[in-house]
Structures are given as C-alpha cells and as structure tokens.
Design an enzyme around this catalytic site. Sequence first.
Site, mmCIF file in Angstrom:
data_model
loop_
_atom_site.group_PDB
_atom_site.id
_atom_site.type_symbol
_atom_site.label_atom_id
_atom_site.label_comp_id
_atom_site.label_asym_id
_atom_site.label_seq_id
_atom_site.Cartn_x
_atom_site.Cartn_y
_atom_site.Cartn_z
ATOM 1 N N GLU A 155 0.863 -1.182 0.000
ATOM 2 C CA GLU A 155 0.000 0.000 0.000
ATOM 3 C C GLU A 155 0.900 1.232 0.000
ATOM 4 O OE1 GLU A 155 -2.898 2.112 3.182
ATOM 5 O OE2 GLU A 155 -3.375 0.003 2.756
ATOM 6 N N CYS A 157 -2.321 8.777 2.252
ATOM 7 C CA CYS A 157 -1.932 8.254 0.935
ATOM 8 C C CYS A 157 -2.927 8.608 -0.160
ATOM 9 C CB CYS A 157 -1.723 6.740 1.005
ATOM 10 S SG CYS A 157 -3.173 5.803 1.472
#
Length: 463
Positions: free
Chosen positions: A236, A270
């Site tokens: 990720e 993110c």
Amino acid sequence: MPNALKVFQAFDRALISEVPTDDSASLERKLAAAAGAFADRDGWLAPHARISILRKTAVLLEGRRDEFEKTIAREGGKPLADAIVEVTRAIDGLVDAADELRNFAGREIPMGLTAASAHRLAFTTKEPIGVVAAISAFNHPLNLIIHQVAPAVAVGCPVIVKPAATTPISCLKLVSLFWEAGLDEAWCQTLVTDDNELAERLATDSRVAFLSFIGSARVGWYLKSKLPPGTRCALEHGGAAPVIVDRSANPADIIEPIVKGGYYHAGQVCVSVQRIFVHQSLMTDFIERLEARVAQLRVGDPLLKETEVGPLILPRETERVSAWIDEAKASGTRIIGGGRFSETTLLPSVLVNPPADAKVSKLEVFGPLTCVYGFTELDDAIALANSLAYAFQSSIFSNDIKSALHAARRLDASAVLINDHTAFRTDWMPFTGRRQSGYGIGGIPWTMEEMSEDKMIVLNHVK
C-alpha cells in the site's frame, strides 16, 4: 538506555520515551516462535477463540481510548479530533474482523458434470497462509496496525509487526492488548527497529509466507523484488490524488469536503486530495472560497481539541515540502497562504496552476497543500488526472449524473468518489492502489482473503 529508540512528540520534538529495540538475535527468536506456532496445527486456535480474542481486544481498547487518542496525537502529530476518530475506527476494525469470520468459508465445487467426475463431493476450506510480516507507516499509527494485525489474528496467521520508527508506541500498546485478551505472544509479536537492514530481513525471511507493507513505493517495490519464491504480498503506497470539479458543481457545497480531504492530518494521507482540476467557469469563485476556508484552518498543537492541522512527522519533512513550494513559486506559480508555523508545522497553502513538471504536480506531496488547475473540457481533466504513474482513489464533484458517470468510467483509479473527497474510506471496503500505487487489496475482509489459502477436498463416494 542502551539499544533504545527515542520517540519524540511530532509537534515540539519533546521526548516521549525510549523504547527498547530488537536486534538480529531477537528477530531470529521471534521468527522461530512464529514459525513454530504455525507448524503446530493442533495448537491452532478455533474460530470461536479468535472471535473472542478480537472482541475482548476491542473492549480493552474502548476502555483505554483516551490513552490511545493522546498517544496518537503525541507521537504521530495527528490532531486530537482526528485521533479520536482513529481509535473509534480501530475498535470497529477489530469487531469487523471478528464478524467477518461468520462468513469466512469455502464453497462447494460442483461434481458429476462429467462421467469422470461422478460419485464425488468436492468443497474448499480456508486455511491461514502462514507467518505474516507486517511493516507499517506512521500516519495512522493505530489503525494501520489494526488493518494488518486484526486480519492475521482473525484467519489464524502468526504475525510479526514492525511499526514506523517514529510512531511505535501505539503499536506496542495494541499488541499488549491482544496478549491481555488471551492471544499467546508467539501469534502476535513486534519488531521495533530503525535498522532498515533488519526490517528487510524480516520481510524476506523464508519462513514468512505473506508480507504486508504500508509505506513508500520505493521501499515496497524493492522488498517485493527480494521476496523468496512463493511469498505473497500486499503493498500500500500513495499517489497524488486527483479531484475534478465539473462545471455543474456548486463551489459553495464542495469546499468543506475538499478542504477536509486535502488538509486532514496535514495532508499526510496516501489518498489525500492533492490535484484539483476546476472548470474555468468556476475557477474564480472556487479559489476565493478555497482561500477563505483554508485561511480559517486552526493550526497548532495536536493535543488541543480545536486544532485542525498539526505538524509533519519530522522537521526534515517541513523542509522538503517548503522546498517543493519554493520550486513552484520560482516558476511563477501563485501561492495562497503558506509559510511556517514552527520548526515542525507548516501553514496550509494553495498553489494555483503550478507547472506540470513541478514536484507538487507529479509527486506525492504528503504535506498541507493542494494544487488547483483550470480546464475547459472534461476529457482533458480526466487525461491530466490519469497522467501520472500513480493511481489510487480519485473523485469528481458534479450535479450532472452523465458527467459524473463519464468520469467514473474513464478515471484510472481503484475507486472513484462522486461528490466526495478522495480520502474517504471505510475499513470494510476494498482499498488498493493501481500501478505504482500498490499491489494486492487492503480493507479488513479483503486482507483476510489475502492472508488465507483455499484447500480443496474431494471425496470419492463410489459404493
């Protein structure tokens, strides 16, 4: 304290504590313990026992939420209001993993479809994949650990979790709750280190069956390239999330979610809103409203309940983001707001039409700024949104369903949010980056699938 990691408050760099670190010998002990626990199939916990542990951990976390909220704000710099939300999500994530076990099962495989398959019964069962190595990031120091550890505990994988060196305390406290809830230590251990070589040894050890990595793309892809044959992984990373403001959108209605998505946790998310593409007919109104709302953001000590924007995780990050802003300014970019609040904290800023080759336009900023660009044709905005090597979540604000769905079909993203910001997430939905933004699927139920394997059993019942 020898062999200790100093943990500082992100906001004022005051020392919180010194945490004992692991060395090569302790890593070997922990890997051996995890591998030994998994090898003893008679010692695997039954689903009801795993459900009980997850639920007890949730109860224990609820009872200590104030402590965890303040820990998150101190070591990670997340404003207290958002830290409260993070703890609430963490509690729900534990319950979600427990609940998912009620439906976590194999399925019947049809037989008798050919003469050769007659008189057989076939079905699949779920088995844990093996030892999990989890390497986590700083920006959600509790909930990211939940995303990695709770699925492992749920499916029955021993897990060794390495928190970020800047934010290990939340992780250590959580793992101690799992032990208090009845989980044997061999099934959930920590590796505390700032030694990248030691972390790499954890990730690439042949006894590890699955690597869960949350962090930079450079490190994640490097580790994937070093994994032994057969080791699976989920990565990720991040991106430069695009938002399109269609000509039919009402700027008065959309500023609040865009500001939340762009400046939440000082942009250290993110899928934080970074690149905003606004129809030229709305540019003046949108920028005026955005400027006014950003100027109102309360910046300061994350332990204060009124703070909306806190520090970056390290002083060097403020220097990096400032340098990127200066680069854009030198190219003629209009800068709204900005400046420095303290050594660790930047005032939020808006950059209007920075060049396409500026760092703020092509790289993940991870700081409290957004970039606004004008467009005239929707397809041009979509092309710009898709132009980078990153593809995670994206969004479009539109009151025209045709335009919204047109963009949703064409945006290169794992999720397209319509009339919402790019940082929206629930912990039970799939969460994944495309291309350089990631590999594999996050989200608690989806991670449980990633950390398990199907085994087929075929019974021949010919009389």
